[in-house]
Design a protein around this motif. Structure first.
Motif, PDB file in Angstrom:
ATOM      1  N   SER A 104       0.731  -1.064   0.175  1.00 40.01           N
ATOM      2  CA  SER A 104       0.045  -0.061   0.006  1.00 40.01           C
ATOM      3  C   SER A 104       0.607   1.210   0.032  1.00 40.01           C
ATOM      4  O   SER A 104       0.465   2.421  -0.147  1.00 40.01           O
ATOM      5  CB  SER A 104      -0.822  -0.036   1.191  1.00 40.01           C
ATOM      6  N   THR A 107       3.615   3.577  -4.531  1.00 39.64           N
ATOM      7  CA  THR A 107       2.934   4.118  -5.422  1.00 39.64           C
ATOM      8  C   THR A 107       3.172   3.796  -6.787  1.00 39.64           C
ATOM      9  O   THR A 107       2.256   3.730  -7.590  1.00 39.64           O
ATOM     10  CB  THR A 107       2.800   5.767  -5.245  1.00 39.64           C
ATOM     11  N   LEU A 110       0.922   0.704  -7.191  1.00 40.70           N
ATOM     12  CA  LEU A 110      -0.598   0.958  -7.224  1.00 40.70           C
ATOM     13  C   LEU A 110      -1.001   1.848  -8.594  1.00 40.70           C
ATOM     14  O   LEU A 110      -2.038   1.758  -8.780  1.00 40.70           O
ATOM     15  CB  LEU A 110      -0.972   1.838  -6.151  1.00 40.70           C
ATOM     16  N   SER A 131      -8.286  -5.177  -0.458  1.00 39.13           N
ATOM     17  CA  SER A 131      -7.077  -5.499   0.087  1.00 39.13           C
ATOM     18  C   SER A 131      -7.234  -6.773   1.158  1.00 39.13           C
ATOM     19  O   SER A 131      -8.007  -6.596   1.643  1.00 39.13           O
ATOM     20  CB  SER A 131      -6.314  -4.615   0.765  1.00 39.13           C
ATOM     21  N   LEU A 152      -8.149   1.391  -1.566  1.00 38.37           N
ATOM     22  CA  LEU A 152      -8.130   0.069  -0.962  1.00 38.37           C
ATOM     23  C   LEU A 152      -9.183  -0.349  -0.195  1.00 38.37           C
ATOM     24  O   LEU A 152      -9.505   0.874   1.097  1.00 38.37           O
ATOM     25  CB  LEU A 152      -6.726  -0.093  -0.495  1.00 38.37           C
TER      26      LEU A 152
END
Length: 441
Positions: A104, A107, A110, A131, A152
């Motif tokens: 998490s 980045t 993500l 998640s 998430l």
């Protein structure tokens, strides 16, 4: 613009490219027949090395990240492939749940998840991110460097299904390699499609199974094209029971390294290749975040993997460490694989193409570039950059009339053929290891 490439355009790679272009109808028919009998992985990414005299896959990922490295021009291909894949699995699909890695704070990773959400949203699905990280107890919005945000949400498990609060998906897309094992929360789901299946995770998967499947396919494919399968297949061996930390099985590892190097030397002599052969040693059941790749150029160098401190316990010598700080200390099955040079350069850095596929289709890719690594070294290390496989023409199709090496689409078509061959091998691998497959005597 096509990235500027400095590639060896003479020798067998040109002959191989010509064979591939001349055999295009036969190749496409071959793949079509394979997909009538076998199910492609839902998505995959294949790392390819072009040595100028050989073109071969060196890694096949069934939980590919890096989707954010695909250009906008490639998105329509990915969306069409996503639609085709979902229609085959769950035609009435409305909701899709993406389960990412527990990264998490990463980045960049993500941004890859955000791109997957975009692709499947454009394919006509409601997409949310669930998640399985125990630290995510409530919806968490994260801003990405490009200005986007991802949210998430903690997954909710009922007796038979997995979803989010007020969100019940029929399909669950894993973008999580499951390297740490299979979480119980993902097991025993009913009436939901989990893609890829749990046995594709690195807690179950073995590289040797994939390499065996690819080796068998390369022989058949080589016969179809009338080529030596070695031109598209790295020689490999499996070393079992090796415990580098304790110094056990090192003689086995040395023996396999010597055997593979000997076979490669014979091939180099046969083709008049004036290069020094090398092998890479890597974990046999490990994903992208596991024991790194170690380059070995001589069987005697295997001893350098071991250091003997005063305590008497074995440790990894600096030569065995990878740039990511990982090593081969865990007792494991190791793979000894013929090293494939990369003769491609992008922006003055050593480069290797990565081909991205969804369902049976090539949807794009990029070059992994590392300015601080050599042509015989692993590029999957910090400091790598990514340059999209862009095209100078709008047409992504090969041009059969062009001279080998003269056309970027021709070269990329050849990469796509090798990538798809690795994808077929992954399909065979998944069938052979499917715990739910029926076994006929």
């Amino acid at each position: 613009m096509v990235p500027h490439l400095v590639t060896a355009l003479t020798g067998p790679i040109n002959e191989l490219e010509q064979r591939v272009l001349d055999s295009m109808p036969a190749i496409e028919r071959w793949f079509r027949l394979e997909w009538m009998e076998h199910t492609p992985p839902f998505y995959s990414a294949v790392d390819i090395r072009n040595a100028g005299f050989k073109l071969a896959p060196v890694d096949t990922n069934l939980f590919p990240g890096g989707w954010n490295n695909l250009t906008k021009e490639m998105l329509p291909l990915a969306v069409q492939a996503a639609q085709a894949a979902i229609e085959k699995i769950c035609p009435e699909a409305r909701n899709l749940l993406v389960i990412p890695e527990n990264h998490s704070k990463n980045t960049f990773y993500l941004a890859n998840v955000a791109q997957l959400v975009r692709i499947f949203h454009m394919a006509g699905l409601n997409v949310r991110i669930g998640s399985i990280d125990p630290a995510i107890k409530s919806p968490k919005k994260i801003e990405l460097p490009n200005g986007e945000t991802v949210t998430l949400e903690p997954v909710v498990r009922s007796k038979r299904r997995l979803g989010l609060k007020n969100f019940d998906p029929c399909t669950i897309l894993l973008n999580n390699e499951l390297s740490a094992g299979t979480p119980g929360i993902l097991e025993d789901l009913h009436e939901q499609y989990l893609l890829p299946p749990l046995h594709a995770g690195w807690s179950v998967r073995r590289k040797s199974n994939h390499l065996h499947s690819y080796e068998e396919l390369s022989k058949r494919f080589g016969k179809l094209l009338g080529i030596d399968p070695w031109l598209i297949n790295p020689i490999y061996a499996r070393a079992e029971g090796v415990d580098v930390a304790e110094g056990r099985g090192i003689d086995v590892l040395t023996s396999h390294v010597d055997a593979v190097l000997t076979k490669v030397r014979r091939k180099y002599k046969e083709y008049g290749i004036n290069e020094k052969p090398f092998v890479v040693v890597k974990g046999g059941h490990s994903g992208s975040g596991s024991p790194g790749v170690v380059t070995v150029r001589d069987a005697k160098d295997v001893e350098a993997l071991i250091g003997k401190p005063r305590t008497g316990a074995a440790s990894i010598a600096p030569a065995a460490r990878t740039g990511a700080g990982r090593d081969l200390r865990e007792p494991t099955e190791l793979i000894v694989q013929e090293g494939v040079l990369t003769n491609e350069r992008v922006h003055n850095g050593v480069a290797e193409p990565v081909v991205y596929m969804m369902d049976r289709y090539v949807v794009g890719g990029f070059y992994r570039v590392h300015s601080e690594r050599a042509a015989d070294e692993n590029l999957k290390l910090p400091g790598a950059s990514f340059v999209p496989l862009a095209f100078s023409e709008s047409a992504h199709l090969p041009q059969p009339g062009a001279k080998p090496g003269a056309s970027a689409p021709n070269r990329f078509y050849m990469y796509g053929v090798v990538g798809r061959l690795a994808m077929v091998a992954a399909s065979y691998e998944m069938e052979a290891t499917d715990p739910d497959a029926e076994i006929y005597e």
